[in-house]
Design a protein around this motif. Structure first.
Motif, PDB file in Angstrom:
ATOM      1  N   ASP A 172      77.882  57.622 102.403  1.00  0.00           N
ATOM      2  CA  ASP A 172      78.678  58.105 101.276  1.00  0.00           C
ATOM      3  C   ASP A 172      79.414  56.953 100.607  1.00  0.00           C
ATOM      4  OD1 ASP A 172      77.924  60.734 101.847  1.00  0.00           O
ATOM      5  OD2 ASP A 172      79.551  60.945 103.307  1.00  0.00           O
ATOM      6  N   GLY A 173      78.756  55.822 100.545  1.00  0.00           N
ATOM      7  CA  GLY A 173      79.320  54.672  99.844  1.00  0.00           C
ATOM      8  C   GLY A 173      80.271  53.795 100.642  1.00  0.00           C
ATOM      9  N   ALA A 174      80.643  54.205 101.877  1.00  0.00           N
ATOM     10  CA  ALA A 174      81.583  53.392 102.663  1.00  0.00           C
ATOM     11  C   ALA A 174      80.832  52.646 103.759  1.00  0.00           C
ATOM     12  CB  ALA A 174      82.655  54.283 103.274  1.00  0.00           C
ATOM     13  N   ASP A 175      81.168  51.367 103.923  1.00  0.00           N
ATOM     14  CA  ASP A 175      80.488  50.554 104.933  1.00  0.00           C
ATOM     15  C   ASP A 175      81.005  50.911 106.329  1.00  0.00           C
ATOM     16  OD1 ASP A 175      79.213  48.716 106.460  1.00  0.00           O
ATOM     17  OD2 ASP A 175      80.278  46.969 105.659  1.00  0.00           O
ATOM     18  N   ILE A 176      80.127  51.445 107.161  1.00  0.00           N
ATOM     19  CA  ILE A 176      80.592  51.901 108.480  1.00  0.00           C
ATOM     20  C   ILE A 176      80.895  50.734 109.413  1.00  0.00           C
ATOM     21  CG2 ILE A 176      79.330  54.088 108.330  1.00  0.00           C
ATOM     22  CD1 ILE A 176      77.344  52.900 110.383  1.00  0.00           C
ATOM     23  N   ARG A 189      72.666  54.334 103.203  1.00  0.00           N
ATOM     24  CA  ARG A 189      71.968  53.211 102.583  1.00  0.00           C
ATOM     25  C   ARG A 189      72.212  51.973 103.436  1.00  0.00           C
ATOM     26  NH1 ARG A 189      74.023  50.412  97.831  1.00  0.00           N
ATOM     27  NH2 ARG A 189      75.725  51.908  97.871  1.00  0.00           N
ATOM     28  N   THR A 190      71.185  51.164 103.616  1.00  0.00           N
ATOM     29  CA  THR A 190      71.407  49.908 104.331  1.00  0.00           C
ATOM     30  C   THR A 190      71.216  48.754 103.364  1.00  0.00           C
ATOM     31  OG1 THR A 190      69.126  49.495 104.972  1.00  0.00           O
ATOM     32  CG2 THR A 190      70.410  50.904 106.430  1.00  0.00           C
ATOM     33  N   GLU A 191      71.986  47.681 103.580  1.00  0.00           N
ATOM     34  CA  GLU A 191      71.841  46.486 102.761  1.00  0.00           C
ATOM     35  C   GLU A 191      71.669  45.290 103.683  1.00  0.00           C
ATOM     36  OE1 GLU A 191      75.254  46.251 100.249  1.00  0.00           O
ATOM     37  OE2 GLU A 191      74.597  47.905  98.971  1.00  0.00           O
ATOM     38  N   ASN A 192      70.524  44.678 103.634  1.00  0.00           N
ATOM     39  CA  ASN A 192      70.223  43.472 104.424  1.00  0.00           C
ATOM     40  C   ASN A 192      70.552  43.644 105.900  1.00  0.00           C
ATOM     41  OD1 ASN A 192      69.506  42.200 102.020  1.00  0.00           O
ATOM     42  ND2 ASN A 192      71.639  41.624 101.653  1.00  0.00           N
ATOM     43  N   LEU A 193      70.266  44.794 106.446  1.00  0.00           N
ATOM     44  CA  LEU A 193      70.600  45.057 107.841  1.00  0.00           C
ATOM     45  C   LEU A 193      69.673  44.266 108.772  1.00  0.00           C
ATOM     46  CD1 LEU A 193      72.283  46.850 109.847  1.00  0.00           C
ATOM     47  CD2 LEU A 193      70.333  48.394 109.833  1.00  0.00           C
ATOM     48  N   THR A 194      70.285  43.423 109.581  1.00  0.00           N
ATOM     49  CA  THR A 194      69.514  42.646 110.544  1.00  0.00           C
ATOM     50  C   THR A 194      70.145  42.838 111.923  1.00  0.00           C
ATOM     51  OG1 THR A 194      68.850  41.003 108.921  1.00  0.00           O
ATOM     52  CG2 THR A 194      68.809  40.312 111.225  1.00  0.00           C
ATOM     53  N   PHE A 234      72.799  53.390 112.758  1.00  0.00           N
ATOM     54  CA  PHE A 234      73.445  54.290 111.803  1.00  0.00           C
ATOM     55  C   PHE A 234      74.723  54.916 112.343  1.00  0.00           C
ATOM     56  CE2 PHE A 234      69.093  55.282 109.705  1.00  0.00           C
ATOM     57  CZ  PHE A 234      69.124  54.045 109.087  1.00  0.00           C
ATOM     58  N   ASN A 235      74.856  55.028 113.673  1.00  0.00           N
ATOM     59  CA  ASN A 235      76.143  55.566 114.156  1.00  0.00           C
ATOM     60  C   ASN A 235      76.851  54.587 115.097  1.00  0.00           C
ATOM     61  OD1 ASN A 235      74.625  55.896 116.437  1.00  0.00           O
ATOM     62  ND2 ASN A 235      75.184  58.022 116.799  1.00  0.00           N
ATOM     63  N   ARG A 236      76.474  53.334 114.971  1.00  0.00           N
ATOM     64  CA  ARG A 236      77.139  52.246 115.699  1.00  0.00           C
ATOM     65  C   ARG A 236      77.072  52.397 117.213  1.00  0.00           C
ATOM     66  NH1 ARG A 236      82.689  50.472 112.868  1.00  0.00           N
ATOM     67  NH2 ARG A 236      82.667  49.181 114.733  1.00  0.00           N
ATOM     68  N   LEU A 237      76.017  53.047 117.702  1.00  0.00           N
ATOM     69  CA  LEU A 237      75.855  53.098 119.159  1.00  0.00           C
ATOM     70  C   LEU A 237      75.265  51.791 119.687  1.00  0.00           C
ATOM     71  CD1 LEU A 237      74.614  56.655 120.123  1.00  0.00           C
ATOM     72  CD2 LEU A 237      76.681  55.504 120.870  1.00  0.00           C
ATOM     73  N   LEU A 238      74.625  51.048 118.777  1.00  0.00           N
ATOM     74  CA  LEU A 238      74.016  49.782 119.189  1.00  0.00           C
ATOM     75  C   LEU A 238      74.997  48.835 119.835  1.00  0.00           C
ATOM     76  CD1 LEU A 238      71.682  48.388 116.423  1.00  0.00           C
ATOM     77  CD2 LEU A 238      71.079  49.174 118.698  1.00  0.00           C
TER      78      LEU A 238
END
Lengths: 297, 253
Positions: B71-75, B8-13, B52-56
């Motif tokens: 799974d509910g945890a902020d990566i 799930r994303t929340e306000n992802l910019t 989604f996998n922090r490769l950015l």
């Protein structure tokens, strides 16, 4: 009209062919010239005597070059030992870890380092490295050294080839697609694991090529080396002994000692031997490269 | 919907050097289904996938704000171990990038770096995941050959197997068939259909027919904004937004 254009086209092609072959032929002419000039000394001494004897007494007509060959190999080998790990890790740091501003300022810095005339490196060697070897490194090992030594020459030489090797190695790392890094990282590898297990493997042929280029230059480097190597014609037994590499021999004596019979011919032979060492080194590294490429392909 | 969302994303910019590539994305990706991210080239599809996998953050000058919850945890929280996050997600890129080593070692790479040493265990994993990616029969006699000798299509399935071997929960695929011939593409698509019973699959594609064939859920992104998302049928047959309709009909691309 088209005829004229195609004639020009053919002419341009031929011109470039001549230019290219002229460049290539210079190498052949140079080797042939050196060979012809060294015939007299080869007639007086057998090749084995010259290559495997260390008695250098031009006045007695003895021209054993082993001490000089050993000097060249010592200096170049030791500087490789110093330069390879340092330049590899610097290159890895700059291409994989460093922030982009540091990468940007390091570039002109290394260009300057690469452009410094070798005589300046020689002076720096005399002022800093020779005393360092004499007063710190040699006493640490409990030996006496004048400081003018294989070690001093190797350190100066290593610093001189750093920028070449580092720059090319960085280029090699940059040519590896980012997706390969992503692939390894996305499997949960750390950055260091990615570098060690994936990037280094991919970059190995390029890294070898970078080092070969650097050390082809190191073999022939004359000025800085002759200023700090000590120039005693005896086989060195430790890095703290003085050495007398082939280029230094030629530069020191050509034009000076030519009244001694066969001396100039012997110097030509020394140049030829240096030439052959560099060619052999290049062939060997080509062979190693092709083996690696074969394995990787 | 809530119970079954996996990511799930929340306000992802996300912005690159000041320019916003993704604006305020809020979306939930359903578990054990195929989600397709569609949209024109350069509109931020791959950026979203890589966030989604922090490769950015491997790139210079990237700014990321908002949250991505798996799974509910902020990566993106500091307490998360980045290698564990990435291990949860297999990545399949546009072109296959086999690691510069043998076919066997490509598969064994992941398990090895996570501490598996035993030859027998590795052998078993290599066979299991090559079979799962439908490649085992083609390569079982030449496991020690360099992976680069495989065809492109085989390499892509090898990369899929390599990703599966670290036992991820989510498969991220960035236009995984764009470099492949039709037959190889079809094989990859078939693999995805088989795998979705066990994995959450997120696929970026600009091939609408592929999205139609594969996806259960669709995200439509246009110029960095999430225009709409919903079950595949709804997006393709009765899109709510005008721009989605135009994209699907081929008026804009």
């Amino acid at each position: 009209m088209a005829g004229k254009r195609s004639i020009r086209d053919a002419r341009a092609g031929r011109l470039m062919f001549f230019m290219t072959s002229a460049c290539a032929l210079i190498v052949v002419f140079m080797a042939a010239g050196l060979l012809i000039k060294s015939f007299p000394v080869l007639r007086a001494n057998s090749p084995a005597q010259i290559l495997f004897s260390d008695s250098w007494s031009p006045l007695k007509g003895e021209f054993g070059m082993l001490a000089f060959i050993a000097g060249t190999v010592w200096v170049t080998g030791l500087s490789a030992l110093i330069a390879m790990p340092v330049s590899l890790f610097s290159a890895i740091y700059l291409s994989e870890y460093a922030p982009s501003w540091l990468r940007k300022i390091s570039r002109p810095f290394m260009d300057v380092l690469a452009g410094i005339p070798s005589v300046v490196f020689g002076v720096w060697g005399i002022l800093i490295i020779v005393p360092l070897v004499r007063d710190c490194i040699a006493p640490f090992f409990g030996v006496y050294s004048s400081g003018y030594s294989i070690l001093a020459a190797s350190i100066v030489l290593a610093v001189m080839v750093f920028p070449i090797i580092i720059q090319i190695t960085i280029e090699v790392f940059h040519s590896i697609p980012g997706e390969l890094r992503d692939a390894s990282l996305s499997l949960g590898a750390t950055k260091w694991q990615t570098i060690k297990l994936v990037l280094l493997r991919k970059a190995l042929p390029g890294i070898i090529a970078a080092n070969v280029l650097g050390f082809s230059r190191a073999f022939g480097e004359t000025m800085a080396v002759l200023m700090v190597a000590g120039n005693i014609p005896a086989i060195p037994h430790s890095p703290l002994d003085a050495g007398y590499p082939l280029p230094a021999l030629i530069a020191n004596n050509y034009g000076e000692m030519l009244s001694i019979p066969l001396y100039d011919s012997a110097l030509m032979l020394a140049a030829l031997v240096l030439f052959l060492i560099v060619i052999m080194f290049n062939l060997l590294s080509r062979y190693i490269l092709s083996r690696i490429n074969l394995r990787a392909a | 919907m809530k119970e079954t969302s996996h990511l799930r994303t929340e306000n992802l910019t996300v912005s690159y050097g000041g320019a916003e590539a993704l604006k305020n994305i809020n979306v939930e990706i359903p578990e054990k289904q195929i989600t397709a991210i569609i949209g024109p080239s350069g509109c931020g599809k791959s950026t979203l996938l890589k966030s989604f996998n922090r490769l950015l953050e491997e790139n210079d000058g990237v700014k990321i704000s908002g949250r991505v919850l798996v799974d509910g945890a902020d990566i993106y929280s500091d307490s998360e171990d980045i290698t564990c996050i990435r291990k949860k997600m297999g990545l399949l890129s546009q072109r296959p990038y086999p690691l510069p080593m043998s076919i066997y070692d490509n598969i064994a790479f992941g398990p090895r770096i996570h501490g598996m040493k035993k030859k027998a265990g590795l052998d078993r994993l290599v066979e299991k995941y090559l079979s799962l990616a439908g490649l085992w029969d083609e390569v079982k006699d030449r496991l020690n050959e360099p992976a680069s000798r495989l065809s492109i299509g085989q390499q892509q399935r090898l990369c899929l197997a390599r990703g599966l071997a670290v036992e991820p929960e989510i498969i991220l695929a960035d236009e995984p068939t764009s470099a492949l011939d039709p037959k190889s593409s079809q094989k990859i698509e078939e693999e995805f259909k088989k795998l979705k019973s066990d994995y959450t699959i997120i696929i970026v594609t600009h091939i609408l027919r592929q999205a139609r064939r594969l996806a259960d859920y669709v995200l439509f992104i246009y110029l960095g904004e999430l225009i709409e998302h919903g079950p595949s049928r709804q997006i393709f047959e009765s899109p709510r937004e005008q721009v989605t309709r135009e994209y699907i009909q081929g008026v804009i691309s």
